[in-house]
Design a protein around this motif. Structure first.
Motif, PDB file in Angstrom:
ATOM      1  N   ARG A  48       6.222  13.690  11.628  1.00  0.00           N
ATOM      2  CA  ARG A  48       6.911  14.279  12.780  1.00  0.00           C
ATOM      3  C   ARG A  48       8.010  13.353  13.293  1.00  0.00           C
ATOM      4  NH1 ARG A  48       2.095  17.141  16.371  1.00  0.00           N
ATOM      5  NH2 ARG A  48       1.293  18.478  14.690  1.00  0.00           N
ATOM      6  N   THR A  49       7.764  12.073  13.264  1.00  0.00           N
ATOM      7  CA  THR A  49       8.795  11.125  13.689  1.00  0.00           C
ATOM      8  C   THR A  49       9.964  11.133  12.716  1.00  0.00           C
ATOM      9  OG1 THR A  49       7.074   9.742  14.666  1.00  0.00           O
ATOM     10  CG2 THR A  49       9.220   8.728  14.341  1.00  0.00           C
ATOM     11  N   GLU A  50       9.631  11.215  11.426  1.00  0.00           N
ATOM     12  CA  GLU A  50      10.702  11.229  10.416  1.00  0.00           C
ATOM     13  C   GLU A  50      11.584  12.458  10.569  1.00  0.00           C
ATOM     14  OE1 GLU A  50      11.164  10.645   5.564  1.00  0.00           O
ATOM     15  OE2 GLU A  50       9.180  10.907   6.491  1.00  0.00           O
ATOM     16  N   VAL A  51      10.983  13.595  10.910  1.00  0.00           N
ATOM     17  CA  VAL A  51      11.767  14.820  11.107  1.00  0.00           C
ATOM     18  C   VAL A  51      12.726  14.658  12.272  1.00  0.00           C
ATOM     19  CG1 VAL A  51      11.602  17.237  11.795  1.00  0.00           C
ATOM     20  CG2 VAL A  51      10.068  16.329  10.050  1.00  0.00           C
ATOM     21  N   MET A  52      12.278  13.952  13.336  1.00  0.00           N
ATOM     22  CA  MET A  52      13.125  13.778  14.517  1.00  0.00           C
ATOM     23  C   MET A  52      14.359  12.928  14.230  1.00  0.00           C
ATOM     24  SD  MET A  52      11.872  15.519  16.987  1.00  0.00           S
ATOM     25  CE  MET A  52      12.773  14.824  18.360  1.00  0.00           C
ATOM     26  N   LEU A  53      14.334  12.126  13.145  1.00  0.00           N
ATOM     27  CA  LEU A  53      15.483  11.299  12.800  1.00  0.00           C
ATOM     28  C   LEU A  53      16.619  12.111  12.184  1.00  0.00           C
ATOM     29  CD1 LEU A  53      13.713   8.129  11.376  1.00  0.00           C
ATOM     30  CD2 LEU A  53      15.204   8.211  13.371  1.00  0.00           C
ATOM     31  N   HIS A  54      16.297  13.318  11.694  1.00  0.00           N
ATOM     32  CA  HIS A  54      17.326  14.153  11.074  1.00  0.00           C
ATOM     33  C   HIS A  54      18.312  14.631  12.141  1.00  0.00           C
ATOM     34  CE1 HIS A  54      14.216  15.219   7.725  1.00  0.00           C
ATOM     35  NE2 HIS A  54      14.710  13.990   7.613  1.00  0.00           N
ATOM     36  N   GLY A  55      19.577  14.592  11.782  1.00  0.00           N
ATOM     37  CA  GLY A  55      20.605  15.054  12.701  1.00  0.00           C
ATOM     38  C   GLY A  55      21.181  13.959  13.575  1.00  0.00           C
ATOM     39  N   LEU A  56      20.681  12.751  13.449  1.00  0.00           N
ATOM     40  CA  LEU A  56      21.208  11.636  14.230  1.00  0.00           C
ATOM     41  C   LEU A  56      21.961  10.684  13.309  1.00  0.00           C
ATOM     42  CD1 LEU A  56      18.112  10.795  16.482  1.00  0.00           C
ATOM     43  CD2 LEU A  56      20.160  12.100  17.130  1.00  0.00           C
ATOM     44  N   GLU A  57      23.057  10.135  13.802  1.00  0.00           N
ATOM     45  CA  GLU A  57      23.853   9.188  13.018  1.00  0.00           C
ATOM     46  C   GLU A  57      23.140   7.842  12.950  1.00  0.00           C
ATOM     47  OE1 GLU A  57      28.134   6.802  13.197  1.00  0.00           O
ATOM     48  OE2 GLU A  57      27.766   8.517  14.528  1.00  0.00           O
ATOM     49  N   HIS A  58      23.060   7.256  11.750  1.00  0.00           N
ATOM     50  CA  HIS A  58      22.405   5.979  11.532  1.00  0.00           C
ATOM     51  C   HIS A  58      23.450   4.905  11.215  1.00  0.00           C
ATOM     52  CE1 HIS A  58      18.169   7.518  11.062  1.00  0.00           C
ATOM     53  NE2 HIS A  58      18.876   8.641  10.991  1.00  0.00           N
ATOM     54  N   VAL A  59      23.363   3.771  11.900  1.00  0.00           N
ATOM     55  CA  VAL A  59      24.198   2.625  11.556  1.00  0.00           C
ATOM     56  C   VAL A  59      23.496   1.869  10.426  1.00  0.00           C
ATOM     57  CG1 VAL A  59      25.173   0.448  12.356  1.00  0.00           C
ATOM     58  CG2 VAL A  59      25.118   2.436  13.886  1.00  0.00           C
ATOM     59  N   PRO A  60      24.177   1.611   9.313  1.00  0.00           N
ATOM     60  CA  PRO A  60      23.513   0.935   8.183  1.00  0.00           C
ATOM     61  C   PRO A  60      22.886  -0.396   8.598  1.00  0.00           C
ATOM     62  CG  PRO A  60      25.656   1.776   7.539  1.00  0.00           C
ATOM     63  CD  PRO A  60      25.582   1.951   9.020  1.00  0.00           C
ATOM     64  N   ARG A  61      21.712  -0.642   8.041  1.00  0.00           N
ATOM     65  CA  ARG A  61      21.008  -1.879   8.376  1.00  0.00           C
ATOM     66  C   ARG A  61      21.530  -3.040   7.524  1.00  0.00           C
ATOM     67  NH1 ARG A  61      14.621  -0.050   8.654  1.00  0.00           N
ATOM     68  NH2 ARG A  61      14.875   1.762  10.031  1.00  0.00           N
ATOM     69  N   ARG A  62      21.160  -4.228   7.961  1.00  0.00           N
ATOM     70  CA  ARG A  62      21.527  -5.444   7.241  1.00  0.00           C
ATOM     71  C   ARG A  62      20.335  -5.899   6.410  1.00  0.00           C
ATOM     72  NH1 ARG A  62      22.826 -11.314  10.047  1.00  0.00           N
ATOM     73  NH2 ARG A  62      23.365 -12.453   8.139  1.00  0.00           N
ATOM     74  N   THR A  63      20.556  -6.222   5.138  1.00  0.00           N
ATOM     75  CA  THR A  63      19.480  -6.654   4.233  1.00  0.00           C
ATOM     76  C   THR A  63      19.466  -8.172   4.145  1.00  0.00           C
ATOM     77  OG1 THR A  63      19.696  -4.625   2.935  1.00  0.00           O
ATOM     78  CG2 THR A  63      18.524  -6.476   1.921  1.00  0.00           C
ATOM     79  N   ASP A  77      26.364  -6.619  14.453  1.00  0.00           N
ATOM     80  CA  ASP A  77      27.820  -6.568  14.342  1.00  0.00           C
ATOM     81  C   ASP A  77      28.306  -5.146  14.037  1.00  0.00           C
ATOM     82  OD1 ASP A  77      28.175  -9.285  14.843  1.00  0.00           O
ATOM     83  OD2 ASP A  77      27.777  -9.797  12.752  1.00  0.00           O
ATOM     84  N   ALA A  78      27.562  -4.452  13.201  1.00  0.00           N
ATOM     85  CA  ALA A  78      27.966  -3.085  12.857  1.00  0.00           C
ATOM     86  C   ALA A  78      27.858  -2.154  14.069  1.00  0.00           C
ATOM     87  CB  ALA A  78      27.108  -2.557  11.710  1.00  0.00           C
ATOM     88  N   VAL A  79      26.806  -2.322  14.857  1.00  0.00           N
ATOM     89  CA  VAL A  79      26.653  -1.486  16.053  1.00  0.00           C
ATOM     90  C   VAL A  79      27.753  -1.802  17.058  1.00  0.00           C
ATOM     91  CG1 VAL A  79      25.133  -0.883  17.965  1.00  0.00           C
ATOM     92  CG2 VAL A  79      24.168  -1.306  15.698  1.00  0.00           C
ATOM     93  N   LEU A  80      28.070  -3.091  17.222  1.00  0.00           N
ATOM     94  CA  LEU A  80      29.144  -3.473  18.144  1.00  0.00           C
ATOM     95  C   LEU A  80      30.487  -2.920  17.676  1.00  0.00           C
ATOM     96  CD1 LEU A  80      28.140  -7.180  18.924  1.00  0.00           C
ATOM     97  CD2 LEU A  80      27.963  -5.224  20.462  1.00  0.00           C
ATOM     98  N   ALA A  81      30.704  -2.937  16.356  1.00  0.00           N
ATOM     99  CA  ALA A  81      31.964  -2.405  15.833  1.00  0.00           C
ATOM    100  C   ALA A  81      32.038  -0.887  16.001  1.00  0.00           C
ATOM    101  CB  ALA A  81      32.112  -2.787  14.355  1.00  0.00           C
ATOM    102  N   ARG A  82      30.887  -0.233  15.858  1.00  0.00           N
ATOM    103  CA  ARG A  82      30.849   1.233  16.022  1.00  0.00           C
ATOM    104  C   ARG A  82      31.041   1.634  17.489  1.00  0.00           C
ATOM    105  NH1 ARG A  82      30.387   5.616  17.514  1.00  0.00           N
ATOM    106  NH2 ARG A  82      29.404   7.449  16.536  1.00  0.00           N
TER     107      ARG A  82
END
Length: 859
Positions: A48-63, A77-82
């Motif tokens: 149910r949580t995974e379904v709620m993530l659909h439709g929302l924009e995701h900022v790529p994570r750092r590996t 840095d990516a979130v600040l730039a966005r």
């Protein structure tokens, strides 16, 4: 650009629906046109949580890679730039993988907020830093990931996501939280009904406290003085009398009847400090209040009813509990009393309970007479002047043939009345006024020697004299009391100011503070007593003076600090007004005791840290530097023992030389390790005597190659007071370190000179030198600056050298060599006596001229 707003969903345990609620809020905001992105949300394989993530924009994570594994973290840095309007950041207490921008995720959130980005996050109650011990006692699990309480408290919105323990366990059993293979273990351990109920209570109470803060802030901003009865808050008015315990217990029972009831005990002291409350009884009542879950407050106020009502309305109290008055019936002519006044002025929003007790109507006891403060001699003098003075004056005026007139006679009697007030206080002055009026009537008012007064004007004069005398006596007594109080308060303020200043400057040890208490109050002995618990025996934390008390009961004065500490004084009984200053000393003694123990613990921790650092460095360094010569020795021995190869005499000599060199290196290394161990344990005891430098320095050059060092030690130098063996080892280490870094073919200069009462030995090399900021660091154990081009070592040579030199009372410093390089300056104390002046040239030699044994040290 303003600061962003933080909204937190707070839960009692994993699985209550924090992340789901956060994602639902995100969808609502996106539908309203808000720019909302997912900075980091973990669905933990919950469908149910995974379904709620659909439709929302995701900022790529750092590996990030850590210990051979790959991890993903939020890319700040990516979130600040966005630069979205709202960022979703799950698990506020999460610890980031080493190598991340910040150690904790809440620090990442702080950066986003500072950039003006609104953040929605989640956290469980067990991750709050202040509740770590409580959660561990409930669940048996210590939470390693925590977030400071202030971070959560300063959130703009906190929404509690609540779920009953039974519903949460059903959700767990259905597999909606953990994988099926983990459900049984979770239900039987962390997710037990008792654990979940206790965690839920913690979350509800913490959120309720936060609501209280919002409510107090709102009432203060809008000037609301009336009580809002959102929850029962019961204020208990204490007087320091024995009835206080009854009132506290009664208030606690009232609080238990309402959910979330709170007890606040308040003691109101007059600003002049003349309230005769028992400090010991107040300390007992404070402990009782805290044991029952309430709080104790000390308030200053001259109008007791007004101060009590002001306090009650300030804390939004709903009830006030007071005891029946201890005043006797006749004392009610002086006023209605505190209880009646509070009940009359409380208004409809405050309920006042008057509780009966055993001390009701038994009287408060007589106030301390001012004469007790004036002293017996002054009191006696006041009575003598007040009664004997008018009698003597009457005798004098009746035997002297001088008709001064009734008005002048009254002025003379009034002067004696003022003198009696100044000396003995109010009561001798009042007696003098009454006695003087009778004498004026009998001896000086017609008809003489009769009580009656013929002229009505004289009746008025006598009456006016009596009332003027009483008024003057009252005014003089009041002025004297105020002067006494002002002088006392000034002395108290000076004492407390001196105490606070010395403590803030860190000049006061516990013994010095207790000695100051003994001197200030003229006591025989002072002891700070301590015990581990309420029933444990007392022990002396510190004491001064002969025969200090071992228990509070044995002392003439005992001042409790808390249930574990008490200040015990022997010598005399202190008046009530002195106990205020004594209380300040007692509280400060507890602070100094805690500070001394913290300093001791910090020193122990520092020693342990240094020991651990040295052991860690030793293992890291020795693992290579011990094995290298051992490997060479083993290889040479194995070669000599080999039957497959026939070695020539030259080969055998070379192998034996390699074995000898390796053994020497091991001997040097072990010697330095032993020296450092002796320095760390403080077992170096130098044998100081007068020595010539030219007897020691050449011996120290035996461990360096021939021609690598030049010696310049004049024969005219004064002798130095040193330990010959320690100095040789120190100089050897310094010289070998200089030779190691000196360029090929450039010898190191070892020169000595005399400067007043000091002798300096300089070891000069032309190597790469050391930056100024690193000059002190090269003397630390296991520190090696740069790469040594020749030789090997673990970085102990200079540390051992400094330790030996300082043990002999000398110093060693590093300076830049003019033209490049490093100069080690070894400063020693010259022996008492004049410089030698025998002729001769300065002693100059090369290391090749020395026939001393090799120095047993390697840097």
């Amino acid at each position: 650009m303003g600061r962003g707003k933080l909204r937190i969903y707070l839960g009692a345990a994993p699985g209550v629906g924090k992340t789901y609620a956060m994602l639902s809020e995100a969808h609502r905001r996106v539908e309203r046109g808000t720019d909302c992105v997912v900075g980091f949300v973990e669905h933990h394989d919950r469908p149910r949580t995974e379904v709620m993530l659909h439709g929302l924009e995701h900022v790529p994570r750092r590996t990030l890679e850590y210990r051979g594994a790959a991890f993903t973290e939020m890319d700040v840095d990516a979130v600040l730039a966005r630069r979205p309007a709202v960022a979703l950041v799950d698990e506020l207490a999460h610890t980031n993988v080493p190598g991340s921008r910040n150690a904790k995720r809440w620090q990442d959130v702080e950066e986003l907020l500072a950039a003006g980005i609104d953040v929605i996050s989640t956290v469980n109650i067990q991750h709050l830093e202040s509740l770590g011990d409580v959660v561990e006692s409930i669940t048996g699990v210590r939470q390693k990931e925590t977030v400071p309480d202030e971070v959560v408290r300063h959130a703009d919105q906190i929404e509690l996501v609540d779920m009953s323990p039974q519903a949460l366990r059903r959700r767990m059993a259905h597999g909606n939280i953990y994988q099926p293979d983990k459900v049984d273990a979770a239900l039987s351990n962390y997710f037990r009904p008792g654990n979940l109920t206790a965690l839920r209570e913690l979350a509800l109470l913490w959120t309720a406290d936060r609501v209280d803060e919002y409510l107090r802030q709102y009432r203060g901003e809008h000037g609301i003085r009336t009580t809002w009865q959102a929850r029962e808050r019961i204020v208990v008015g204490l007087t320091g009398g024995p009835e206080g315990r009854t009132l506290i217990r009664r208030a606690a029972r009232l609080a238990e009847k309402g959910a979330g009831g709170e007890v606040l005990a308040v003691y109101i002291a007059r600003s002049d400090g003349l309230t005769a409350a028992s400090p010991k009884e107040l300390a007992v009542q404070r402990t009782l209040v805290e044991d029952l879950g309430g709080t104790f407050h000390h308030v200053i106020g001259d109008d007791i009813p007004s101060a009590l009502l002001e306090f009650a309305r300030g804390v939004n109290a709903t009830q006030i509990v007071l005891g029946s008055s201890r005043r006797r019936t006749w004392q009610y002519v002086l006023g209605p009393g505190v209880g009646a006044t509070v009940a009359r002025e409380s208004g409809p929003d405050l309920d006042v309970h008057i509780v009966t007790h055993e001390e009701a109507a038994k009287g408060r006891g007589l106030p301390v007479a001012r004469g007790a403060r004036l002293g017996r001699s002054r009191l006696l003098a006041g009575w003598l002047v007040g009664l004997g003075g008018p009698a003597l004056l009457t005798l004098l005026l009746t035997h002297v043939d001088a008709d001064l007139g009734l008005a002048n006679d009254m002025l003379l009697f009034l002067a004696l009345n003022v003198a009696a007030a100044l000396l003995g206080g109010l009561y001798p002055a009042l007696a003098s006024a009454a006695f003087g009026s009778l004498l004026l009537n009998w001896f000086f008012t017609p008809p003489i020697h009769r009580i009656t007064i013929a002229d009505p004007k004289n009746i008025v004069a006598i009456a006016v004299f009596f009332f003027v005398a009483m008024s003057v006596a009252s005014v003089v007594d009041l002025a004297a009391r105020r002067t006494h109080q002002a002088a006392r308060l000034r002395a108290e303020s000076e004492t407390l100011s001196l105490l606070a200043g010395s403590v803030l400057r860190g000049e006061t040890t516990l013994e010095a503070l207790l000695e100051r208490v003994r001197e200030t109050f003229s006591m025989d002995s002072v002891a700070l007593l301590e015990r581990a618990g309420g029933v444990e025996p007392w022990t002396r934390a510190a004491s001064v003076g002969p025969h200090p008390a071992a228990r509070p009961e044995e002392a003439d004065v005992d001042m409790p600090v808390n249930d574990r500490l008490a200040l015990a004084l022997t010598g005399r009984v202190l008046p009530a007004e002195d106990r205020r200053v004594l209380g300040a000393f007692a509280a400060q003694a507890a602070v100094v005791l805690d500070r001394q123990r913290l300093v001791d613990e910090a020193e122990e921790a520092r020693k342990l840290a240094e020991g651990n650092k040295i052991r860690t460095s030793l293992l890291a360094a020795v693992s290579h530097d011990l094995r290298t010569p051992l490997a060479g020795i083993k290889a040479a021995v194995s070669s000599l023992r080999s039957d497959d190869v026939e070695w020539s005499e030259e080969d055998v000599a070379a192998l034996l030389e390699g074995i000898e060199d390796g053994a020497d290196r091991l001997d040097h290394l072990v010697g330095n390790l032993l020296d450092m161990s002796r320095l760390q344990t403080g077992t170096v005891t130098p044998l100081i005597r007068d020595i010539d430098l030219d007897e020691v320095v050449p011996m120290a050059l035996g461990g360096v190659p021939d021609g690598s060092a030049d010696l310049d030690v004049p024969e005219t130098l004064p002798m130095v007071r040193v330990d010959k063996g320690l100095l040789e080892r120190a100089v050897a280490n310094i010289v070998e370190n200089a030779v190691k870094y000196s360029p090929e073919g450039v010898p190191v200069l070892v020169a000595a000179s005399a400067l007043g009462e000091r002798v300096e030995l300089r070891v000069v090399d032309r190597g790469p030198g050391v930056p100024d900021e690193s000059k002190d660091g090269i003397f630390e154990p296991f520190q090696r600056f740069g790469d040594a081009p020749r030789g090997a070592g673990v970085g102990l040579g200079l540390a051992v050298a400094r330790g030996f030199v300082e043990a002999m009372g000398g110093t060693i410093t590093a300076e830049d060599t003019p033209g490049g390089g490093l100069t080690m300056v070894l400063t020693l104390s010259a022996a008492n006596g004049e410089d030698r002046t025998s002729p001769g040239t300065p002693a100059r030699s090369s290391s090749s001229d020395s026939d001393a044994s090799p120095a047993q040290a390697v840097s």
